[in-house]
Design a protein around this motif. Sequence first.
Motif, short mmCIF file in Angstrom:
data_model
loop_
_atom_site.label_atom_id
_atom_site.label_comp_id
_atom_site.label_asym_id
_atom_site.label_seq_id
_atom_site.Cartn_x
_atom_site.Cartn_y
_atom_site.Cartn_z
N UNK A 161 -59.50 -20.12 96.20
CA UNK A 161 -59.95 -20.75 94.96
C UNK A 161 -61.14 -20.00 94.36
N UNK A 162 -62.18 -19.76 95.16
CA UNK A 162 -63.38 -19.10 94.66
C UNK A 162 -63.13 -17.63 94.32
N UNK A 163 -62.33 -16.96 95.13
CA UNK A 163 -62.01 -15.56 94.84
C UNK A 163 -61.26 -15.46 93.50
N UNK A 164 -60.31 -16.38 93.28
CA UNK A 164 -59.53 -16.35 92.06
C UNK A 164 -60.35 -16.63 90.81
N UNK A 165 -61.45 -17.42 90.97
CA UNK A 165 -62.31 -17.71 89.84
C UNK A 165 -63.26 -16.55 89.54
N UNK A 166 -63.71 -15.88 90.59
CA UNK A 166 -64.71 -14.81 90.39
C UNK A 166 -64.07 -13.50 89.92
N UNK A 200 -63.11 -5.87 85.36
CA UNK A 200 -63.84 -6.76 84.47
C UNK A 200 -63.82 -8.20 84.95
N UNK A 201 -64.37 -9.06 84.12
CA UNK A 201 -64.42 -10.48 84.44
C UNK A 201 -63.48 -11.24 83.51
N UNK A 202 -63.25 -12.50 83.83
CA UNK A 202 -62.34 -13.31 83.03
C UNK A 202 -62.87 -14.73 82.92
N UNK A 203 -62.29 -15.47 81.99
CA UNK A 203 -62.58 -16.89 81.84
C UNK A 203 -61.42 -17.67 82.46
N UNK A 204 -61.74 -18.64 83.33
CA UNK A 204 -60.73 -19.46 83.98
C UNK A 204 -60.86 -20.89 83.47
N UNK A 205 -59.80 -21.41 82.89
CA UNK A 205 -59.81 -22.79 82.39
C UNK A 205 -59.26 -23.73 83.45
N UNK A 206 -60.00 -24.78 83.73
CA UNK A 206 -59.59 -25.76 84.73
C UNK A 206 -59.95 -27.16 84.24
N UNK A 207 -59.32 -28.16 84.83
CA UNK A 207 -59.83 -29.53 84.75
C UNK A 207 -60.75 -29.73 85.93
N UNK A 209 -61.68 -32.68 80.99
CA UNK A 209 -60.29 -32.26 80.81
C UNK A 209 -60.16 -30.75 80.74
N UNK A 210 -61.11 -30.10 80.04
CA UNK A 210 -61.06 -28.64 79.94
C UNK A 210 -62.45 -28.07 80.23
N UNK A 211 -62.51 -27.22 81.24
CA UNK A 211 -63.76 -26.65 81.73
C UNK A 211 -63.51 -25.15 81.89
N UNK A 212 -64.21 -24.33 81.11
CA UNK A 212 -63.97 -22.88 81.13
C UNK A 212 -65.05 -22.21 81.97
N UNK A 213 -64.62 -21.57 83.06
CA UNK A 213 -65.52 -21.09 84.11
C UNK A 213 -65.61 -19.56 84.06
N UNK A 214 -66.82 -19.04 84.19
CA UNK A 214 -67.04 -17.60 84.31
C UNK A 214 -67.97 -17.32 85.49
N UNK A 215 -67.86 -16.14 86.11
CA UNK A 215 -68.84 -15.76 87.12
C UNK A 215 -70.22 -15.70 86.50
N UNK A 216 -71.25 -16.11 87.25
CA UNK A 216 -72.59 -16.21 86.66
C UNK A 216 -73.64 -15.68 87.64
#
Length: 276
Positions: free
Chosen positions: A91-96, A116-123, A143-150
């Motif tokens: 899960x964490x590897x796929x988000x980062x 590069x990096x990406x934006x991952x949309x999740x609930x 409902x919609x949470x857009x996650x990026x590495x920080x």
Amino acid sequence: MTVNSANARIFGSDADAIYLAPIGTPLPTGIDSVLDPAFEDVGWLHSDGITEAFTGSKTEIRGHQGARVVRTRIETPGTTIGFHALESKAQTKGLRYDEKEVTVANGVRRTRRGAGQKVSARSVVVDVFDADDITVKERHVIERFEIVPDGDRVFTNSDIAGFPFLGEIIGDYITFESSGLATDTVWNVSVTGTPTGGTYALSVNDFSTAPLVYNAAASAVAAALNALAGVTGLSGITATGTSPTVITFPSAVTLAANGSALTGGTDPDAVASTTP
């Protein structure tokens, strides 16, 4: 001045958690509703905790006379939630990372990553509890949470090589908050139709007890309710009497009864109702 330290919150309970799921996953509808199986716990979080931040900045619009402020406005309003996940898992590897291909064979996970990096949309569901009183809870359902590495992932022997993330809340979201008040909630449970056998069950906030015999004593009802796992902040439930059995909870709950397994008598059933 009136003060009440019970209204001051220190979060960090063992039960604090962030759960992520694909967009479109059915969302919980209550503070203790069971989560859809698609929600996955992020796991251990860094001791820095969970950070809610507003991204808007204030602009002051001033008039000619004395350059005094006439109006103010918020530019680019928004809300972010930051967290630092400590567990190294898919899960964490796929988000980062921008994982383009993933294969697992013989205990080895092989990925082809983009640089590069990406934006991952999740609930997301965020559950936090007062560290001193687990009956006080906040649940944020987004409902919609857009996650990026920080931030950096640091490989050092003095700290866990965790995964810092920042998520932007898109659109409206729902927050449930328990009051933290000690007011009891009283329910009556009646077994109707004069059954001669079978069982019935009770459910608290969608968590169901083990089957109770048709003529279960109040002590057995209380024991079954107190044995429930996953019901936030409930302990010390008491019960008295038989049909109706008067059940007292330490905080507000939703109680339901299921008498479909009762036998004998005339249309036997189990009914739960509140006491005015």
